[in-house]
Motif scaffolding. Structure first.
Motif, PDB file in Angstrom:
ATOM      1  N   ALA A  97      -4.926  41.484  -1.815  1.00  0.00           N
ATOM      2  CA  ALA A  97      -6.378  42.086  -1.006  1.00  0.00           C
ATOM      3  C   ALA A  97      -5.939  43.211  -0.319  1.00  0.00           C
ATOM      4  O   ALA A  97      -6.675  44.013   0.637  1.00  0.00           O
ATOM      5  N   ASP A  98      -4.760  43.959  -0.564  1.00  0.00           N
ATOM      6  CA  ASP A  98      -4.245  45.287  -0.070  1.00  0.00           C
ATOM      7  C   ASP A  98      -4.275  45.072   1.560  1.00  0.00           C
ATOM      8  O   ASP A  98      -4.586  45.917   2.440  1.00  0.00           O
ATOM      9  N   LEU A  99      -3.602  43.978   1.936  1.00  0.00           N
ATOM     10  CA  LEU A  99      -3.326  43.826   3.565  1.00  0.00           C
ATOM     11  C   LEU A  99      -1.967  43.274   3.629  1.00  0.00           C
ATOM     12  O   LEU A  99      -1.637  42.476   2.815  1.00  0.00           O
TER      13      LEU A  99
ATOM     14  N   ALA B 223      -1.670  43.842  10.155  1.00  0.00           N
ATOM     15  CA  ALA B 223      -2.927  44.520   9.685  1.00  0.00           C
ATOM     16  C   ALA B 223      -3.039  45.821   9.958  1.00  0.00           C
ATOM     17  O   ALA B 223      -1.852  46.556  10.357  1.00  0.00           O
ATOM     18  N   LEU B 224      -4.198  46.710  10.172  1.00  0.00           N
ATOM     19  CA  LEU B 224      -3.975  48.085  10.487  1.00  0.00           C
ATOM     20  C   LEU B 224      -3.065  48.539  11.354  1.00  0.00           C
ATOM     21  O   LEU B 224      -2.389  49.784  11.564  1.00  0.00           O
TER      22      LEU B 224
ATOM     23  N   ALA C  62      -9.216  35.708  -0.184  1.00  0.00           N
ATOM     24  CA  ALA C  62      -7.755  35.829  -0.670  1.00  0.00           C
ATOM     25  C   ALA C  62      -6.852  34.790   0.351  1.00  0.00           C
ATOM     26  O   ALA C  62      -5.747  34.185  -0.148  1.00  0.00           O
ATOM     27  N   THR C  63      -7.134  34.732   1.483  1.00  0.00           N
ATOM     28  CA  THR C  63      -6.194  34.032   2.377  1.00  0.00           C
ATOM     29  C   THR C  63      -6.247  32.672   2.551  1.00  0.00           C
ATOM     30  O   THR C  63      -5.461  32.017   2.831  1.00  0.00           O
TER      31      THR C  63
ATOM     32  N   ALA D 266       4.901  32.811   0.675  1.00  0.00           N
ATOM     33  CA  ALA D 266       3.805  32.218  -0.020  1.00  0.00           C
ATOM     34  C   ALA D 266       2.452  33.040   0.594  1.00  0.00           C
ATOM     35  O   ALA D 266       1.547  33.526  -0.011  1.00  0.00           O
ATOM     36  N   LEU D 267       2.615  33.221   1.742  1.00  0.00           N
ATOM     37  CA  LEU D 267       1.388  33.944   2.593  1.00  0.00           C
ATOM     38  C   LEU D 267       1.312  35.461   2.140  1.00  0.00           C
ATOM     39  O   LEU D 267       0.243  35.959   1.637  1.00  0.00           O
TER      40      LEU D 267
ATOM     41  N   GLN E 216       4.152  27.723  11.095  1.00  0.00           N
ATOM     42  CA  GLN E 216       2.904  27.749  11.713  1.00  0.00           C
ATOM     43  C   GLN E 216       2.749  29.476  11.776  1.00  0.00           C
ATOM     44  O   GLN E 216       3.629  30.097  12.145  1.00  0.00           O
ATOM     45  N   VAL E 217       1.591  30.096  11.288  1.00  0.00           N
ATOM     46  CA  VAL E 217       1.607  31.514  11.339  1.00  0.00           C
ATOM     47  C   VAL E 217       0.905  32.302  12.625  1.00  0.00           C
ATOM     48  O   VAL E 217      -0.114  31.948  12.887  1.00  0.00           O
ATOM     49  N   LEU E 218       1.903  32.792  13.444  1.00  0.00           N
ATOM     50  CA  LEU E 218       1.550  33.354  14.570  1.00  0.00           C
ATOM     51  C   LEU E 218       0.767  34.647  14.477  1.00  0.00           C
ATOM     52  O   LEU E 218      -0.209  34.747  15.398  1.00  0.00           O
ATOM     53  N   ALA E 219       0.981  35.444  13.433  1.00  0.00           N
ATOM     54  CA  ALA E 219       0.438  36.719  13.247  1.00  0.00           C
ATOM     55  C   ALA E 219       0.546  37.292  11.881  1.00  0.00           C
ATOM     56  O   ALA E 219       1.954  37.111  11.115  1.00  0.00           O
ATOM     57  N   LEU E 220      -0.535  37.983  11.622  1.00  0.00           N
ATOM     58  CA  LEU E 220      -0.257  38.758  10.156  1.00  0.00           C
ATOM     59  C   LEU E 220      -0.725  40.209  10.404  1.00  0.00           C
ATOM     60  O   LEU E 220      -1.678  40.724  10.983  1.00  0.00           O
TER      61      LEU E 220
ATOM     62  N   ARG F 228       7.144  29.706   3.593  1.00  0.00           N
ATOM     63  CA  ARG F 228       5.752  29.820   4.001  1.00  0.00           C
ATOM     64  C   ARG F 228       5.230  31.167   4.205  1.00  0.00           C
ATOM     65  O   ARG F 228       4.344  31.565   3.735  1.00  0.00           O
TER      66      ARG F 228
ATOM     67  N   LEU G 236     -11.240  39.431   1.660  1.00  0.00           N
ATOM     68  CA  LEU G 236      -9.962  39.188   2.435  1.00  0.00           C
ATOM     69  C   LEU G 236      -9.712  37.561   2.671  1.00  0.00           C
ATOM     70  O   LEU G 236      -8.865  36.987   2.386  1.00  0.00           O
TER      71      LEU G 236
ATOM     72  N   VAL H 183      -8.691  46.613   8.041  1.00  0.00           N
ATOM     73  CA  VAL H 183      -8.594  45.331   8.821  1.00  0.00           C
ATOM     74  C   VAL H 183      -7.796  45.475  10.034  1.00  0.00           C
ATOM     75  O   VAL H 183      -6.774  45.779  10.143  1.00  0.00           O
TER      76      VAL H 183
ATOM     77  N   ALA I 281      -4.905  33.902  12.999  1.00  0.00           N
ATOM     78  CA  ALA I 281      -3.694  32.826  12.748  1.00  0.00           C
ATOM     79  C   ALA I 281      -3.776  31.837  13.657  1.00  0.00           C
ATOM     80  O   ALA I 281      -4.795  31.609  14.306  1.00  0.00           O
ATOM     81  N   LEU I 282      -2.674  31.301  13.989  1.00  0.00           N
ATOM     82  CA  LEU I 282      -2.639  30.049  14.761  1.00  0.00           C
ATOM     83  C   LEU I 282      -3.297  30.218  16.210  1.00  0.00           C
ATOM     84  O   LEU I 282      -3.887  29.322  16.610  1.00  0.00           O
ATOM     85  N   PRO I 283      -3.247  31.481  16.885  1.00  0.00           N
ATOM     86  CA  PRO I 283      -3.756  31.519  18.060  1.00  0.00           C
ATOM     87  C   PRO I 283      -5.285  31.423  18.127  1.00  0.00           C
ATOM     88  O   PRO I 283      -5.794  31.274  19.423  1.00  0.00           O
TER      89      PRO I 283
ATOM     90  N   ALA J  62      -4.118  29.971   1.033  1.00  0.00           N
ATOM     91  CA  ALA J  62      -2.856  30.052   1.807  1.00  0.00           C
ATOM     92  C   ALA J  62      -2.971  29.080   3.083  1.00  0.00           C
ATOM     93  O   ALA J  62      -2.165  29.250   4.041  1.00  0.00           O
TER      94      ALA J  62
ATOM     95  N   ALA K 160      -0.012  35.816  -1.386  1.00  0.00           N
ATOM     96  CA  ALA K 160      -1.671  35.545  -1.383  1.00  0.00           C
ATOM     97  C   ALA K 160      -2.344  36.737  -0.857  1.00  0.00           C
ATOM     98  O   ALA K 160      -3.236  37.046  -1.293  1.00  0.00           O
ATOM     99  N   THR K 161      -1.756  37.225   0.296  1.00  0.00           N
ATOM    100  CA  THR K 161      -2.574  38.564   0.862  1.00  0.00           C
ATOM    101  C   THR K 161      -2.543  39.869   0.331  1.00  0.00           C
ATOM    102  O   THR K 161      -3.208  40.694   0.539  1.00  0.00           O
TER     103      THR K 161
END
Lengths: 267, 267
Positions: B156-158, B174-175, A152-153, B148-149, B168-172, B145, A149, A169, A174-176, A156, B152-153
Motif C-alpha cells: 500500500a506504499d506505506l 506514516a508521512l 491492506a492492513t 509480518a506487518l 502489540q503494535v504501538l505505532a506504524l 510480528r 490502506l 497518510v 495502532a494499540l493506543p 495483519a 502487509a503494509t
C-alpha cells in the motif's frame, strides 16, 4: 424473563442494550461490570456458563470495552479447568483470535451469540452524508486511499482507523486507539515539540478489519471522536456502512455540524 | 574525470559518495544542492540531461533527501517540455511512482542509474547483532510480528518502520517519518497529555517496502535513530539485511551500546 444475557463492559453501549431489553440478565467481568450486574471472574467462567444455562439464557450479546484480564491459576474452578488451555493459547495471540476463542466457548455451551446491532439496528447508519457539510472531490480521493490502506492492513490484525490528507497518510491507528491517533495528529499540526509541516485538511476513515466477527468488537464513533477530529484539523469523518456504530447519532451529527465537519457513511 | 554524476540532496549521504569518488560530477535540484555543486531546476531537466551526456557522464547515483518541488509552467524549456506530462502524472501518485518515473527519464537519456550501496557496499551491514546487547526471545516475537506487518503494509506504499512491544503494535510509520514516530512513542510513554498505559520495552523494525527500487530511497538509520529509540523506551532496533543503510556505523553502534540497546540485522 428474557432469554438474553448482556455481557457488559465499560462505555455507553451496555446501557443502550439494557434499555432495548430491560428484562435481560446483565453480567460482567469482575472490575468491569456495571453497577447492579452479576460479576464473575474469568477463573470461574465454566461455572458462570452453567449458571446462565440454569436460568434459561439462550442468547448472549457482548457490549462495551475491557482490558485483557490476567488469570490467577490458583483460582480456576473445576468447571473452568477444561477451558483454560484454549483461552491461554488465544490470549497469546491478537485481539481477533482471543475474541473468536471467547465466542466459541459461549457457543459450545449452547448459547447463541448475537451482535448489539441485531438488537438495535439503528446503531449502524445507512449509506449517505449525515451532516450539512459534504465531502468534496479531494475528500473522495483521500477516502479511496484510506480504504485501500485499511484493506491492506486489516489482515495483519491492525488498524480500524487512518488519517489521510491530500493523498498522504498522516497516521494509522495502532494499540493506543482512535482517540490517541487524533490527539497525535493535533500535536503534529500544533506548535509544540511534535509539530511538523504536513498537508492541511484530510479525513478520518474507520472500517472494521476484513474478516472480523461483526457480532463483537465493531468500531464505534461518537461526539468525542468528532471533537477530536476537529481539533486535529480534519475536514470530516468517513465510516463504513454496516461496519461502524454511532452510539449517540443525534449528538454526534450535531457536533459535526457545529464544527462544520462532514460525516459520511460509505460503501 | 569520472563518468559518474551524483544527484545530491540533503543529509550526510551525498558527502560520503563524494568521498568515495572525488572526481564525480555533483549536481542537485535548486534549493537542495550542496555548496559548490551544479544546481538545476526541474523545469530545465531536459537541458540538464543533455549537459550530462555532453560531459561524458554514464552513471548516475541519487543521494540525500528533498521535498517534492513545485513546477513553474512558464519556466519549462524546450528540451524539458516532452518530459512534463510523465512527470506531472507521476507527481500526483505515491512516492514510489514518482521515483520510478524519475529513474526511467534518466535511463532513457542513456544514463545508468546505480545505488549508493553499489559505490559503498559497507553502508549495508551483514546479518547479525552489532551491539553488546542481544535481542531476547520476547524481542524475537516482536520482530516476527513487525515483519509480518511491514510485509502487509508495504504494497500500500506505506511504512518502512513500526514499533512493536509485547506483540502489540504501538505505532506504524506514516508521512511524518521514523523520527516523529519515535518521538510520539516517547510521548505515549511519558507523563504529558499523550501518555497512555501501553506495554513496556519493544523494538523498532525498519525494512524497505517490498517491490521498492533499491537503487534509490533505501531507508536509513543513524545515531539519532538510536537516541530517539532509547528515549521512546525501546529495547532495540532491527533492520533488514541488505535493505537499510547505516551511514555512521561506528557512531550508531556506540550510541546503541551506550544506551544498552540491541541493534540487530535480520534476514
Amino acid at each position: 424473563m428474557s432469554d438474553l444475557a448482556i455481557i457488559a463492559g465499560q462505555g455507553r453501549l451496555p446501557g443502550l442494550l439494557m434499555q432495548a431489553d430491560p428484562q435481560a440478565h446483565v453480567a460482567g467481568l469482575q472490575g468491569f461490570a456495571p453497577d447492579g450486574a452479576e460479576s464473575f471472574r474469568l477463573e470461574h467462567l465454566g461455572s458462570f456458563l452453567a449458571g446462565l444455562r440454569a436460568r434459561g439464557t439462550k442468547r448472549i450479546v457482548f457490549a462495551g470495552s475491557l482490558r485483557r484480564p490476567s488469570i490467577d491459576p490458583t483460582a480456576i474452578d473445576a468447571a473452568t479447568a477444561p477451558l483454560v488451555p484454549r483461552l491461554a493459547m488465544a490470549m497469546r495471540q491478537g485481539d481477533d483470535a482471543l475474541l473468536r476463542a471467547v465466542i466459541s466457548v459461549f457457543e459450545e455451551a449452547g448459547l447463541s451469540v448475537i451482535g448489539p446491532t441485531d438488537l438495535i439496528p439503528d446503531l449502524l447508519p445507512a449509506q449517505g452524508v449525515l451532516t450539512r457539510a459534504e465531502p468534496d472531490s479531494d475528500a473522495q480521493g483521500d477516502a479511496d486511499r484510506a480504504t485501500a490502506l485499511l484493506r491492506a492492513t486489516g489482515p495483519a490484525d491492525l488498524g480500524q482507523g487512518v488519517v489521510v490528507a491530500s493523498g498522504q497518510v498522516l497516521a494509522l491507528e495502532a494499540l493506543p486507539g482512535t482517540d490517541w491517533m487524533l490527539e497525535s495528529v493535533a500535536a503534529l499540526r500544533g506548535d509544540g515539540p511534535l509539530a511538523r509541516p504536513v498537508p492541511v485538511g484530510g479525513l478520518l476513515m474507520k472500517r472494521p478489519k476484513p474478516g472480523q466477527d461483526r457480532r463483537i468488537d465493531l468500531p464505534v464513533i461518537g461526539p468525542d471522536t468528532v471533537r477530536r477530529a476537529a481539533a486535529a484539523g480534519l475536514h470530516g469523518i468517513a465510516i463504513e456502512a454496516g461496519g461502524v456504530m454511532i452510539l449517540d447519532r443525534a449528538e454526534t451529527v450535531a457536533a459535526a455540524d457545529d464544527a462544520e465537519l462532514f460525516l459520511s457513511v460509505v460503501p
